[in-house]
Scaffold this motif. Sequence first.
Motif, short mmCIF file in Angstrom:
data_model
loop_
_atom_site.label_atom_id
_atom_site.label_comp_id
_atom_site.label_asym_id
_atom_site.label_seq_id
_atom_site.Cartn_x
_atom_site.Cartn_y
_atom_site.Cartn_z
N UNK A 280 14.42 2.28 -49.13
CA UNK A 280 14.68 2.96 -47.87
C UNK A 280 15.44 4.23 -48.20
N UNK A 281 14.75 5.36 -48.07
CA UNK A 281 15.34 6.66 -48.43
C UNK A 281 16.14 7.19 -47.25
N UNK A 282 17.25 6.52 -46.99
CA UNK A 282 18.15 6.89 -45.91
C UNK A 282 19.54 7.02 -46.51
N UNK A 283 20.56 6.80 -45.70
CA UNK A 283 21.95 6.87 -46.14
C UNK A 283 22.67 5.63 -45.61
N UNK A 284 23.61 5.12 -46.39
CA UNK A 284 24.33 3.92 -45.92
C UNK A 284 25.17 4.21 -44.67
N UNK A 285 25.36 5.49 -44.35
CA UNK A 285 26.09 5.84 -43.13
C UNK A 285 25.30 5.60 -41.85
N UNK A 286 23.98 5.44 -41.98
CA UNK A 286 23.13 5.22 -40.80
C UNK A 286 22.69 3.76 -40.75
N UNK A 287 22.14 3.37 -39.61
CA UNK A 287 21.74 1.97 -39.44
C UNK A 287 20.62 1.57 -40.41
N UNK A 288 19.71 2.49 -40.72
CA UNK A 288 18.65 2.18 -41.68
C UNK A 288 19.26 1.78 -43.02
N UNK A 289 20.32 2.49 -43.41
CA UNK A 289 20.99 2.16 -44.66
C UNK A 289 21.63 0.78 -44.64
N UNK A 290 22.29 0.45 -43.53
CA UNK A 290 22.89 -0.88 -43.39
C UNK A 290 21.82 -1.97 -43.51
#
Length: 627
Positions: A280-290
């Motif tokens: 998942x090429x997102x960031x842990x700061x966003x819900x996708x990251x969580x």
Amino acid sequence: MSYRDVFERSIIDPARFWGEQAGLVDWIRKPSQVLDDRRPPFYRWYPDATLNTCYNALDRHVVAGRADQPALIHDSPVTGTKRTLTYAMLLEQVAAFGGVLRGLGVEKGDRVIIYMPMIPEAVIAMLACARIGAVHSVVFGGFAANELAVRIDDARPKVVVAGSCGIEPTRVVEYKPLLDRALDLAEHRPDAVVVKQRPQAEATLVEGRDLDWDVVMRAGATDPAHVVEVAATDPLYVLYTSGTTGKPKGIVRDNGGHAVAMAWSLPNIYDVHPGQAWWAASDVGWVVGHSYIVYSPLINGATTVLYEGKPVGTPDAGAFWRVVAEHGVQGLFTAPTAIRAVKKEDPEATLLADHDIGSLRTLFLAGERLDPDTYSWATEKLGVPVVDNWWQTETGWPIASNLRGLDPMPIKAGSPSVPVPGYDVQVLDAQGKRAASDEEGAICIRLPLPPGTLPTLWEDDERYVSSYLSTFDGYYVSGDGGFVDQDGYLYVMGRTDDVINVAGHRLSTGSMEAVISAHPAVAECAVIGVADEMKGQVPRGFVVLKAGVTQDPDEVATELVALVRDEIGPVAAFREVSVVGALPKTRSGKILRKTMREIADGKDAAVPSTIEDVGVLDALKPTLRRE
């Protein structure tokens, strides 16, 4: 397995369906009751059960023989480093940092704020909190000091965990000065700050408060933490999302329902299974990251990629294909913005030829509307299904998707396909009646929401009801409008409120207006989200200056851009302010933001009959259209 069969079972008897899925999770005390529906609209899943989310993400896989399987691959083109942590290694690190937090006095139910870049220590800190029953609240590293301070005051953390800096393709962003300023602004004082020092910008530590991550994590410095038993209904984390009042909304995620939703969704929606590589090429700061960098892949025993880089510029538009090829990624999840950026830099996808992406089975996109052009380009160039899915910070996992682990359906460009099992999605008209096929209305979900969704807002039940549940009795209102076609496919047409979507980041135009209106030269203002080819939407500001202001309008505009960047952060992508003579309003004084947005987007806007002075709108049209 038939999608229709699974979906209908989940809607007809949700308690029975989710009782069956509870077997996907290891419980300390198994649930004897699945759904507590005694206090609608406050529903709770698995109310008498206990578990530990960290145990489900790590320990049980080590016990089951996955100790030496890669759990986390950190790929950082911005630092030129790669690091793989097996399940055993990650468990050791998490237990050690859990011991550090316990040593700092963090107990079950205490909050810990995490303000870190995309490094393994961010994931370790999240899981360590889960291990000891603490509640983590991750704040995206690009957020400004003021936004961080507001979250510190709302969550009241016992400890803050930070990185010394984040690294962008062209610059180093020092986090510690932002954190120090936030702590000066905040009324709440944490007991300690733990800082992971990075060589690109080492932070100055405050004596008596700040601790060096590497020092406190030295072998033998603390006893490793054992798992703490928590109630399924206890909070796992609080994740803040933009609120229209300026006060952020703390989305609460519980432990039990979340673990079940994470265990069920990865194999059924994304068709990713134990031992497979997922990114998942997102960031842990966003819900996708969580959900899909940390919890879901680890709960399922998969290998998750943590990427510190961009789709382009680190070093080029082939970056994503390199990561897929090197790590054997089977499923890639990113935002349409990322694919648009790649397409802009490498329209013929010539860089794809340099990498063998034969492992990739599906590209998943979410975070904003997937335009047909991007969908077609990615489908053609990659030669794999491109699957849109729609969900929100509030829900924590997809509301609508094309379920690759059940029976994959035909894909329709512009639609995230069908409601996911557990979500009774209805499109309602203004009277709360179900809209006909192809008729646009408010997208709502009939209560109870499935496990893993928000049970409430952090310490604010009243706002939870007023924000989401008060428009139509018995329904959660998503805030998005759309329609369902005759085949049952959902189409999401956009926000019905003033939250805009900038490259997958939901940001409140109301909070930007609050910053702008504080400027001494500004009489009134409006911020609207305007369609943008790269980011989906970008904010544009329109201001009316106070009478008698002699300051140059361009100078005011420059100051306003700087103010918003300082207060909300560069993530807002706020770069354009127009000084205008007046703003169009209704007779009751409401600014016609929707009409302005439609004109700016080049649409034929219907002028409402309630407009006070149509001449104001006519005068503004050239500016809105940039004529």
